[in-house]
Design an enzyme around this catalytic site. Structure first.
Site, PDB file in Angstrom:
ATOM      1  N   SER A   1       6.539   3.108   1.412  1.00  0.00           N
ATOM      2  CA  SER A   1       7.781   3.788   1.003  1.00  0.00           C
ATOM      3  C   SER A   1       7.470   5.076   0.240  1.00  0.00           C
ATOM      4  O   SER A   1       8.065   6.114   0.502  1.00  0.00           O
ATOM      5  CB  SER A   1       8.665   2.856   0.159  1.00  0.00           C
ATOM      6  OG  SER A   1       7.972   2.389  -0.975  1.00  0.00           O
TER       7      SER A   1
ATOM      8  N   LEU B   1       0.837  -1.207   0.000  1.00  0.00           N
ATOM      9  CA  LEU B   1       0.000   0.000   0.000  1.00  0.00           C
ATOM     10  C   LEU B   1       0.872   1.257   0.000  1.00  0.00           C
ATOM     11  O   LEU B   1       0.437   2.337   0.371  1.00  0.00           O
ATOM     12  CB  LEU B   1      -0.940   0.006   1.211  1.00  0.00           C
ATOM     13  CG  LEU B   1      -1.920  -1.174   1.301  1.00  0.00           C
ATOM     14  CD1 LEU B   1      -2.790  -1.051   2.537  1.00  0.00           C
ATOM     15  CD2 LEU B   1      -2.785  -1.271   0.061  1.00  0.00           C
TER      16      LEU B   1
ATOM     17  N   ASP C   1       2.887   5.274  -7.495  1.00  0.00           N
ATOM     18  CA  ASP C   1       2.738   5.324  -6.035  1.00  0.00           C
ATOM     19  C   ASP C   1       2.957   6.736  -5.491  1.00  0.00           C
ATOM     20  O   ASP C   1       2.166   7.255  -4.708  1.00  0.00           O
ATOM     21  CB  ASP C   1       3.719   4.357  -5.367  1.00  0.00           C
ATOM     22  CG  ASP C   1       3.448   2.916  -5.742  1.00  0.00           C
ATOM     23  OD1 ASP C   1       2.420   2.663  -6.399  1.00  0.00           O
ATOM     24  OD2 ASP C   1       4.263   2.048  -5.394  1.00  0.00           O
TER      25      ASP C   1
END
Length: 393
Positions: free
Chosen positions: A136, A133, A180
């Site tokens: 980082s 999820l 991300d």
């Protein structure tokens, strides 16, 4: 939806660890879940992630010297790690998790945004570590947002996302795409982001799940992308692209329609490479179709495309594994589950499911029981909400 307990935790730990009470600022950056469009972001395709209301919290105060110090409430056994700003040019394996924020500082410096003084930082996250999820990316975006605020650097949230990706690629050695960091930096409450990774054009798409919830199921099998087959998948796609470019004018696999791919796929003589490229092309088209379905209010078709996505990630891209397959396949059997698929890089991590309100408890119980029976340890379930981007709190 800021969790005041998490904010309090970083403040209390800051005082305990660093003994300061003055000049402390607190921040938050979200994790993300990708609803569809997996392993397309480094292939010039589309993705459809959303930021979550869970993420990473930080308490930060500037120092008078050239030292940066880090402490994580989640990894307190690691203790405080400190480094001089003049000594961050190369990654230090002893630095552990702190290599993510240090990498961002390094990447900022590479763009001429150098810190004159250091800072102390305490973090605490409620994203399960190694879950896929994006803990980082959340930490990278959080660090970039903090650097902008504390030092007055002239960068946009989109810049922060790109710097975070650059640092993860070039400092931490994981060849992740932009999704991300972009989802964390550009998140908008109750909206997913339909992002074309080829040119970073994007639009917000409202997620109206009347009578349904987004449920994350964590395999609790840790994954570490830099140690996994992630980079190998990316290399194979790059090789496939180079071969296809000799016969068709494209910049990325995401430029190909399904018909074009089928017409030219035989130039990829390695069957495994052909399957990997097929996933990148088909998944990109699925993502475009899924967003159209959502805009038309056809959530059932969206759910069917989620299932096709997982099957492709399992059969063609080979990144699921027995844990993720068990969670998805058990979910598909439950009445009231609109769609379910693995999310993130794979090799462990989580599935994302859209589940009708009345089926959520049955879904968690039955899938959980069957997972435990087959895998031998428990999965963890979270009902999540779509949140906004990074902020000072």
């Amino acid at each position: 939806m800021i969790d005041q307990n998490m904010k309090q935790s970083v403040l209390e730990n800051f005082e305990k660890v660093f003994g300061k009470r003055e000049g402390i600022k607190t921040y938050f950056a979200p994790g993300r879940v990708n609803l569809i469009g997996e392993h397309t972001d480094y292939n010039g395709g589309h993705v459809f992630p959303c930021a979550l209301t869970i993420g990473t919290y930080a308490a930060v105060a500037k120092r008078d010297d050239r030292v940066v110090q880090f402490y994580s409430v989640n990894q307190d056994r690691f203790g405080v790690y400190g480094v001089n700003l003049d000594d961050i040019d190369t990654i230090n394996d002893q630095a552990g998790w702190t290599n993510y924020p240090i990498g961002v500082i390094w990447a900022f410096a590479g763009r001429g945004m150098k810190l004159d003084k250091g800072f102390d930082m305490v973090i605490n996250g409620n994203i399960p570590n190694g879950s896929g999820l994006s803990s980082s990316a959340s930490l990278e975006v959080l660090t970039g947002f903090i650097l902008r605020d504390l030092y007055g650097f002239d960068v946009t949230n989109q810049d922060i996302a790109l710097i975070g990706q650059y640092s993860e690629n070039n400092y931490n050695g994981c060849n992740c795409g932009i999704m991300d960091q972009f989802a964390s930096a550009m998140g908008k409450e109750n909206n997913a982001i339909f992002l074309d990774t080829a040119d970073l054009s994007y639009e917000y798409a409202p997620i109206k799940l009347d009578g349904a919830k987004i449920v994350i199921a964590n395999t609790n099998k840790k994954h570490k992308l830099t140690d996994s087959q992630y980079n190998a998948r990316r290399s194979m796609c790059e090789e496939a692209l180079a071969i296809l470019q000799k016969t068709v004018d494209i910049k990325g696999l995401g430029d190909l329609s399904i018909e074009e791919f089928e017409a030219h796929k035989d130039v990829l003589t390695d069957p495994d490479m052909q399957k990997k490229a097929k996933h990148a092309v088909y998944e990109n088209q699925r993502t475009i179709e899924a967003v159209k379905a959502l805009k038309a209010g056809d959530i059932e078709h969206f759910g069917e495309l989620m299932r096709q996505s997982h099957e492709s990630l399992r059969d063609d891209y080979d990144v699921t594994g027995v844990e993720l397959d068990t969670l998805a396949e058990e979910a598909w059997k439950i009445p009231g589950v609109i769609g379910s698929r693995m999310t993130g890089g794979g090799f462990g991590g989580c599935t994302v499911s859209i589940v009708k309100d009345e089926a959520v408890e049955d879904f968690k119980r039955i899938v959980g029981e069957n997972y435990l029976k087959k895998i031998g340890y428990e999965a963890t379930f979270y009902t999540v909400e779509i949140g906004g981007g990074p902020q000072e709190i």
